[in-house]
Scaffold this active site. Structure first.
Site, PDB file in Angstrom:
ATOM      1  N   LYS A 126      72.224  80.237 -51.838  1.00 50.73           N
ATOM      2  CA  LYS A 126      72.990  79.033 -52.254  1.00 50.73           C
ATOM      3  C   LYS A 126      71.835  77.981 -52.479  1.00 50.73           C
ATOM      4  O   LYS A 126      71.117  77.589 -51.480  1.00 50.73           O
ATOM      5  CB  LYS A 126      74.034  78.380 -51.140  1.00 50.73           C
ATOM      6  CG  LYS A 126      74.364  77.191 -51.267  1.00 50.73           C
ATOM      7  CD  LYS A 126      75.293  76.890 -49.873  1.00 50.73           C
ATOM      8  CE  LYS A 126      75.848  75.186 -50.109  1.00 50.73           C
ATOM      9  NZ  LYS A 126      76.334  74.666 -48.752  1.00 50.73           N
TER      10      LYS A 126
ATOM     11  N   ASP B 285      73.954  67.809 -51.737  1.00 47.20           N
ATOM     12  CA  ASP B 285      75.524  67.829 -51.304  1.00 47.20           C
ATOM     13  C   ASP B 285      76.203  66.679 -50.989  1.00 47.20           C
ATOM     14  O   ASP B 285      76.055  66.208 -49.686  1.00 47.20           O
ATOM     15  CB  ASP B 285      75.857  69.088 -50.416  1.00 47.20           C
ATOM     16  CG  ASP B 285      77.391  69.307 -50.236  1.00 47.20           C
ATOM     17  OD1 ASP B 285      78.010  68.770 -51.062  1.00 47.20           O
ATOM     18  OD2 ASP B 285      77.647  69.678 -49.131  1.00 47.20           O
TER      19      ASP B 285
ATOM     20  N   LYS C 180      81.233  63.360 -48.062  1.00 42.49           N
ATOM     21  CA  LYS C 180      80.776  63.165 -46.751  1.00 42.49           C
ATOM     22  C   LYS C 180      80.715  61.853 -46.231  1.00 42.49           C
ATOM     23  O   LYS C 180      80.587  60.898 -46.965  1.00 42.49           O
ATOM     24  CB  LYS C 180      79.616  63.827 -46.485  1.00 42.49           C
ATOM     25  CG  LYS C 180      79.552  65.492 -47.116  1.00 42.49           C
ATOM     26  CD  LYS C 180      78.362  65.975 -46.936  1.00 42.49           C
ATOM     27  CE  LYS C 180      78.272  67.504 -47.287  1.00 42.49           C
ATOM     28  NZ  LYS C 180      78.679  68.096 -46.371  1.00 42.49           N
TER      29      LYS C 180
ATOM     30  N   ASP D 284      70.754  71.448 -48.317  1.00 43.43           N
ATOM     31  CA  ASP D 284      71.872  72.441 -48.530  1.00 43.43           C
ATOM     32  C   ASP D 284      71.467  73.586 -49.258  1.00 43.43           C
ATOM     33  O   ASP D 284      72.164  74.217 -49.811  1.00 43.43           O
ATOM     34  CB  ASP D 284      72.897  71.665 -49.173  1.00 43.43           C
ATOM     35  CG  ASP D 284      74.328  72.184 -48.834  1.00 43.43           C
ATOM     36  OD1 ASP D 284      74.399  73.278 -47.764  1.00 43.43           O
ATOM     37  OD2 ASP D 284      75.391  71.851 -49.446  1.00 43.43           O
TER      38      ASP D 284
ATOM     39  N   ASP E  54      84.009  69.680 -50.823  1.00 44.53           N
ATOM     40  CA  ASP E  54      82.960  69.894 -50.082  1.00 44.53           C
ATOM     41  C   ASP E  54      82.615  71.271 -49.570  1.00 44.53           C
ATOM     42  O   ASP E  54      81.537  71.698 -48.905  1.00 44.53           O
ATOM     43  CB  ASP E  54      83.062  68.918 -48.876  1.00 44.53           C
ATOM     44  CG  ASP E  54      81.866  68.695 -48.022  1.00 44.53           C
ATOM     45  OD1 ASP E  54      80.559  68.890 -48.369  1.00 44.53           O
ATOM     46  OD2 ASP E  54      81.792  68.502 -46.743  1.00 44.53           O
TER      47      ASP E  54
ATOM     48  N   GLU F 194      81.794  73.906 -51.308  1.00 48.35           N
ATOM     49  CA  GLU F 194      81.250  74.138 -52.684  1.00 48.35           C
ATOM     50  C   GLU F 194      80.349  75.369 -52.740  1.00 48.35           C
ATOM     51  O   GLU F 194      80.226  76.042 -53.627  1.00 48.35           O
ATOM     52  CB  GLU F 194      80.599  72.880 -53.146  1.00 48.35           C
ATOM     53  CG  GLU F 194      79.113  72.600 -52.994  1.00 48.35           C
ATOM     54  CD  GLU F 194      79.066  72.572 -51.338  1.00 48.35           C
ATOM     55  OE1 GLU F 194      77.844  72.970 -50.868  1.00 48.35           O
ATOM     56  OE2 GLU F 194      79.689  71.956 -50.756  1.00 48.35           O
TER      57      GLU F 194
ATOM     58  N   ARG G 279      80.681  78.247 -51.256  1.00 50.22           N
ATOM     59  CA  ARG G 279      81.237  79.481 -51.512  1.00 50.22           C
ATOM     60  C   ARG G 279      81.566  79.660 -52.906  1.00 50.22           C
ATOM     61  O   ARG G 279      81.690  80.527 -53.685  1.00 50.22           O
ATOM     62  CB  ARG G 279      82.505  79.555 -50.538  1.00 50.22           C
ATOM     63  CG  ARG G 279      83.549  78.495 -50.848  1.00 50.22           C
ATOM     64  CD  ARG G 279      84.531  78.398 -49.472  1.00 50.22           C
ATOM     65  NE  ARG G 279      83.730  77.740 -48.604  1.00 50.22           N
ATOM     66  CZ  ARG G 279      84.389  77.336 -47.199  1.00 50.22           C
ATOM     67  NH1 ARG G 279      85.573  77.696 -47.082  1.00 50.22           N
ATOM     68  NH2 ARG G 279      83.528  76.758 -46.271  1.00 50.22           N
TER      69      ARG G 279
END
Length: 485
Positions: A258, A263, A270, A281, A340, A342, A344
């Site tokens: 990933k 993010d 967030k 991230d 959020d 995201e 996956r």
């Protein structure tokens, strides 16, 4: 760093800024075989300055009876309790002392007890590389002096040379992952990651690197991946690194990282506190880059494919909205209940893409859920797999490398939390078992593969002192070394 092996015929005559001796408490009761060194250690011990306790260090700044300028003693505790974990903690303390005294070179006398020379050498070489890491990319201040030369007083036989090469390459791979993770989001973009991958490809004729742009992703039907990048001006990249070290007919081991280079949470934004840490991230992608760096350096005789799903997740008028439905590359539709969640969404398309390589195994690595941090803290990576045998291989690799993982449940009973009235699947499963339902989401895209998911949200970086850890490069490399053997 220059690391070499030298037979320990007369340690007291070894010239260096410091002679480092690794000692269990039991070693203090018997001579070490070098009279000058033995006499000095005995005097220090009788004076009560050093007892050989685990991770204890003692520096003698002047020692006229030795050729080395200083003597550094490092405790390993009781011999019967000495294992790799105790050794790693002790050598961490040792390298901390080396940095503290700003030593440019050192010679290390290995311990002659339960741990093999190969294990000690590999761990020392890895620790030397990782302890030397300093982040400087966006700093104006010059870095502190580093350890430049290390001599390991051990036989230069083929097994020891191999262990040293493995340790150094793994250490450098960990540092690559740390550096990429530590870079700010305006430095480390998806385009930057693609350039770094291409630069790695130019270093090895066994590594082929290709980059899929958004147009190609659209042609492939990666609507889930593209829904994440819709709100940013930074173009997303799917980076594919194919390493051919084995036979052409050998099925590859595939690593999927990933790579959300920043993010914000998107429309489901967030809280402001600690949002700066969302540059981390992309640490799953960083670990894939670090692992591929080590694999190519060691020229492992296996085939490995590294896939990085790189994108930013930002809010704008074009951003995906909660409640939107997108279609993944697999054809499954997804209701995006929370933008959020995201990671996956990019991983599911990357995992579907991985099927084309007919992999032996697939491992995805992701800073996926805060729920995993709640469950396991910073010590263990969350491990999910559709094969218990595969999970056990990875857990064993984590134990031996000191980069530990813990298997979590992937039961069908959790799947109904992902049910949606408006799509085949929802991208979140509610407040209960958030890390488990995230893995269950990915499991729907990996039914045709032997697959494992590593949730590194708790292990990829630390908040104090702030910085990337380089995990789980150590675990991944141990697994790939096992495959190569």
């Amino acid at each position: 760093m220059q690391i070499s092996l030298k037979a320990p015929t007369s340690p007291s005559r070894q010239k260096s800024a410091a002679l480092v001796v690794l000692l269990t408490s039991d070693d203090l009761k018997k001579p070490c075989g070098d009279d000058a060194l033995n006499e000095l250690i005995n005097r220090i011990h009788k004076r009560g300055d050093f007892e050989g306790k685990a991770s204890q260090t003692f520096l003698l700044p002047l020692c006229d009876t030795l050729s080395a300028e200083r003597l550094l003693l490092v405790g390993l505790g009781e011999a019967k309790l000495l294992d790799e974990k105790v050794f790693d903690k002790a050598t961490t303390a040792m390298f901390k002392a080396i940095r503290q005294y700003k030593l440019g070179d050192a010679a290390i006398l290995l311990n002659q007890s339960t741990l093999s020379e190969e294990s000690q050498i590999r761990r020392l070489a890895c620790g030397a590389e990782t302890s030397n890491y300093q982040y400087t990319a966006s700093l104006s201040k010059k870095p502190d002096p580093k350890l430049k030369k290390l001599v390991l007083l051990a036989s230069a036989n083929s097994a020891n040379r191999k262990a040293m090469a493995q340790g150094q390459s793994i250490g450098r791979g960990i540092n690559v992952a740390r550096e990429l993770g530590n870079l700010p989001g305006n430095y480390c973009t998806p385009t930057f990651l693609a350039k770094e991958a291409k630069a790695l490809g130019r270093k090895s004729d066994k590594l082929k690197v290709s980059v899929l742009d958004e147009k190609k992703m659209r042609e492939l039907g990666m609507g889930s991946f593209l829904s994440v990048t819709a709100g940013t001006d930074e173009p997303a990249k799917m980076i594919v690194m194919e390493y051919h070290g084995g036979k052409k007919s050998d099925k590859p081991r595939v690593l999927v990282g990933k790579g959300i280079t920043f993010d914000s949470g998107g429309i489901s934004i967030k809280p402001g506190a600690k949002m700066d840490e969302m540059k981390f991230d992309m640490c799953g992608a960083a670990s894939v880059m670090g692992t591929m760096t080590a694999v190519t350096e060691l020229e492992l005789p296996i085939n490995v494919v590294g896939i990085i799903a790189a994108a930013e997740n930002l809010p704008s008028g074009r951003a995906t909205k909660p409640g939107d439905v997108v279609t993944s590359m697999s054809g499954q539709t997804i209701e995006v209940l929370n933008t959020d969640a995201e990671g996956r969404l990019v991983l599911c398309d990357a995992l579907t893409y991985a099927e084309r390589f007919k992999p032996a195994t697939v491992i995805d690595i992701a800073t996926l859920t805060g729920a995993c941090v709640v469950a396991l803290g910073k010590h263990a990576t969350g491990l999910y797999s559709n094969s218990d045998d595969f999970a056990r291989q990875l857990i064993d690799a984590g134990e031996r490398s000191g980069d530990r993982a813990w298997q979590m449940p992937l039961w069908d009973e959790y799947q109904n939390q992902l049910d949606s009235n408006f799509a085949d699947i929802a991208n979140i499963g509610g407040p209960e078992a958030g890390s488990v339902t995230a893995a269950c989401f990915l499991a729907r895209f990996t039914k045709n593969m032997t697959w494992a998911h590593l949730d590194i949200a708790g292990t990829a970086w630390l908040s104090a002192p702030k910085g990337a850890t380089g995990r789980p490069v150590g675990l991944l490399m141990q697994y790939l070394l096992d495959c190569a053997n």
